[in-house]
Design a protein around this motif. Structure first.
Motif, mmCIF file in Angstrom:
data_model
loop_
_atom_site.group_PDB
_atom_site.id
_atom_site.type_symbol
_atom_site.label_atom_id
_atom_site.label_comp_id
_atom_site.label_asym_id
_atom_site.label_seq_id
_atom_site.Cartn_x
_atom_site.Cartn_y
_atom_site.Cartn_z
ATOM 1 N N THR A 53 0.844 -1.185 0.000
ATOM 2 C CA THR A 53 0.000 0.000 0.000
ATOM 3 C C THR A 53 0.883 1.240 0.000
ATOM 4 O OG1 THR A 53 -0.135 0.010 2.421
ATOM 5 C CG2 THR A 53 -1.861 -1.170 1.209
ATOM 6 N N GLN A 54 0.277 2.370 -0.343
ATOM 7 C CA GLN A 54 1.050 3.594 -0.483
ATOM 8 C C GLN A 54 0.922 4.481 0.754
ATOM 9 O OE1 GLN A 54 -0.695 4.805 -4.295
ATOM 10 N NE2 GLN A 54 1.232 4.302 -5.307
ATOM 11 N N VAL A 55 1.971 5.255 1.007
ATOM 12 C CA VAL A 55 1.986 6.171 2.137
ATOM 13 C C VAL A 55 2.701 7.450 1.725
ATOM 14 C CG1 VAL A 55 4.145 5.235 3.087
ATOM 15 C CG2 VAL A 55 2.514 6.392 4.608
ATOM 16 N N THR A 56 2.270 8.567 2.292
ATOM 17 C CA THR A 56 2.866 9.866 1.980
ATOM 18 C C THR A 56 3.213 10.600 3.267
ATOM 19 O OG1 THR A 56 0.824 11.175 2.043
ATOM 20 C CG2 THR A 56 1.318 10.008 -0.018
ATOM 21 N N ILE A 57 3.901 11.713 3.121
ATOM 22 C CA ILE A 57 4.210 12.573 4.261
ATOM 23 C C ILE A 57 2.938 13.057 4.940
ATOM 24 C CG2 ILE A 57 4.390 14.620 2.765
ATOM 25 C CD1 ILE A 57 6.321 13.970 6.055
ATOM 26 N N ALA A 58 1.852 13.186 4.175
ATOM 27 C CA ALA A 58 0.581 13.633 4.762
ATOM 28 C C ALA A 58 0.044 12.591 5.739
ATOM 29 C CB ALA A 58 -0.435 13.912 3.661
ATOM 30 N N ASP A 59 0.102 11.295 5.351
ATOM 31 C CA ASP A 59 -0.329 10.218 6.258
ATOM 32 C C ASP A 59 0.500 10.233 7.538
ATOM 33 O OD1 ASP A 59 -2.012 8.065 4.395
ATOM 34 O OD2 ASP A 59 -0.470 9.106 3.254
ATOM 35 N N ILE A 60 1.810 10.293 7.367
ATOM 36 C CA ILE A 60 2.733 10.194 8.500
ATOM 37 C C ILE A 60 2.599 11.386 9.440
ATOM 38 C CG2 ILE A 60 5.188 10.211 9.104
ATOM 39 C CD1 ILE A 60 5.616 8.546 6.505
ATOM 40 N N ALA A 61 2.587 12.596 8.882
ATOM 41 C CA ALA A 61 2.500 13.796 9.715
ATOM 42 C C ALA A 61 1.166 13.872 10.449
ATOM 43 C CB ALA A 61 2.697 15.042 8.850
ATOM 44 N N THR A 62 0.105 13.407 9.789
ATOM 45 C CA THR A 62 -1.223 13.435 10.421
ATOM 46 C C THR A 62 -1.279 12.481 11.605
ATOM 47 O OG1 THR A 62 -2.300 14.045 8.336
ATOM 48 C CG2 THR A 62 -3.696 13.072 10.029
ATOM 49 N N GLU A 63 -0.800 11.244 11.416
ATOM 50 C CA GLU A 63 -0.826 10.301 12.531
ATOM 51 C C GLU A 63 0.096 10.743 13.670
ATOM 52 O OE1 GLU A 63 0.079 5.639 13.563
ATOM 53 O OE2 GLU A 63 -0.993 6.092 11.720
ATOM 54 N N GLU A 64 1.241 11.292 13.333
ATOM 55 C CA GLU A 64 2.153 11.777 14.374
ATOM 56 C C GLU A 64 1.470 12.829 15.248
ATOM 57 O OE1 GLU A 64 6.662 11.265 12.543
ATOM 58 O OE2 GLU A 64 5.530 13.091 12.086
ATOM 59 N N LEU A 65 0.734 13.735 14.623
ATOM 60 C CA LEU A 65 0.073 14.792 15.384
ATOM 61 C C LEU A 65 -1.045 14.234 16.259
ATOM 62 C CD1 LEU A 65 -0.363 17.718 16.135
ATOM 63 C CD2 LEU A 65 -1.763 17.996 14.083
ATOM 64 N N ILE A 66 -1.854 13.313 15.703
ATOM 65 C CA ILE A 66 -2.936 12.720 16.500
ATOM 66 C C ILE A 66 -2.359 12.002 17.717
ATOM 67 C CG2 ILE A 66 -4.886 11.119 16.526
ATOM 68 C CD1 ILE A 66 -5.067 11.481 13.464
ATOM 69 N N ASP A 73 -7.583 7.616 5.250
ATOM 70 C CA ASP A 73 -8.206 6.445 4.657
ATOM 71 C C ASP A 73 -8.537 6.801 3.210
ATOM 72 O OD1 ASP A 73 -9.663 3.757 4.958
ATOM 73 O OD2 ASP A 73 -11.200 5.064 4.110
ATOM 74 N N GLY A 74 -7.948 6.065 2.274
ATOM 75 C CA GLY A 74 -8.104 6.409 0.872
ATOM 76 C C GLY A 74 -6.931 7.224 0.363
ATOM 77 N N THR A 75 -5.727 6.770 0.687
ATOM 78 C CA THR A 75 -4.527 7.498 0.257
ATOM 79 C C THR A 75 -4.463 7.635 -1.269
ATOM 80 O OG1 THR A 75 -3.268 6.818 2.211
ATOM 81 C CG2 THR A 75 -1.997 7.493 0.288
ATOM 82 N N ILE A 76 -4.883 6.588 -1.997
ATOM 83 C CA ILE A 76 -4.869 6.666 -3.463
ATOM 84 C C ILE A 76 -5.828 7.755 -3.941
ATOM 85 C CG2 ILE A 76 -5.420 5.421 -5.593
ATOM 86 C CD1 ILE A 76 -4.399 2.874 -4.217
#
Length: 256
Positions: free
Chosen positions: A42-55, A90-93
């Motif tokens: 599956t794909q991941v971006t800086i947006a996924d990572i930064a968002t989870e880090e903040l939560i 959810d729905g990175t693509i």
């Protein structure tokens, strides 16, 4: 603490969290960001990572004794009475393709059962929160639209081809022919459309834990029925069928 006031505290916290995560996601939406492929393909971006880090940072500060299970950074304090389950995008693509059928999913579990579910679509500035009893969209109650006949139903899914891999494609295609309209407005956005009364059925033949947990209190609170593909408890399942109450059983029978 009384259950209702406890839930209100968590709901207020969620509003503060999504206000901040929304800023991150908007910053990266429709921009040229790099994409990494994880071990599960599956794909991941800086947006996924930064968002989870903040939560995670906000939860750890506000509720240090709570556990966290996230798509990008795994589990901490897994034996805690309260656990937060996170899918930062959810729905990175969909996000990468510039569509709006993605969102942030957050759920709160108490002793393994989801008591709060959150869907946040930052581009539309829409926040859907369910607690198994009520579901609100931007603080206004929403309900599933009940219908009696499959022939009147709007059916949604995420990926048509995934039925061939994980369930019975032939039976699913038979169901498609029985409904009024079939579209792939999927990921968490499809469940949002069911909960808010714009669609009647959302089906995913395969789901991850962090995809599912937030959807359960949302659909339940909106008066819908949510199970796995065989009609069983979705907490323990790896697939989802969410639908209007009067047609849910008919869908299970048609697919199985």
């Amino acid at each position: 603490m009384h259950v209702k006031s406890e839930l209100n505290e968590y709901k207020s916290f969620i509003k503060a969290v999504t206000s901040e995560t929304g800023k991150i996601i908007k910053k990266y939406f429709r921009t040229n960001i790099s994409i990494d492929t994880k071990e599960d393909n599956t794909q991941v971006t800086i947006a996924d990572i930064a968002t989870e880090e903040l939560i995670r940072k906000m939860i750890e500060k506000e509720f240090p004794d709570h556990g966290i299970i996230g798509e990008e950074f795994g589990a901490t304090n897994e034996n805690a009475e309260y656990k937060w389950v996170l899918d930062p995008i959810d729905g990175t693509i969909s996000f990468l393709c510039g569509t709006i059928t993605f969102g942030t999913l957050i759920s709160l579990l108490k002793n393994g059962e989801p008591i709060l579910g959150v869907f946040h679509q930052p581009i539309l500035d829409e926040l859907l929160i369910g607690d198994n009893k009520i579901t609100q969209l931007n603080d206004v109650n929403v309900k599933v639209k009940d219908i009696d006949n499959l022939s009147d139903a709007i059916l949604l899914t995420t990926d048509h081809l995934s039925f061939e891999e994980y369930q019975n494609l032939e039976k699913f295609e038979e169901l498609i022919r029985k409904v009024k309209l079939y579209r792939q407005w999927g990921d968490c956005y499809g469940y949002y459309l069911v909960a808010s009364g714009f669609a009647h059925i959302m089906i995913d033949p395969i789901m991850s834990y962090w995809d599912t947990m937030a959807l359960i209190p949302i659909i339940n609170g909106a008066g819908g029925i949510i199970t796995d593909y065989q009609g069983n408890n979705p907490v323990k399942g790896e697939s989802i069928i969410a639908a209007s109450p009067s047609i849910h059983k008919k869908i299970i029978e048609a697919l199985n």
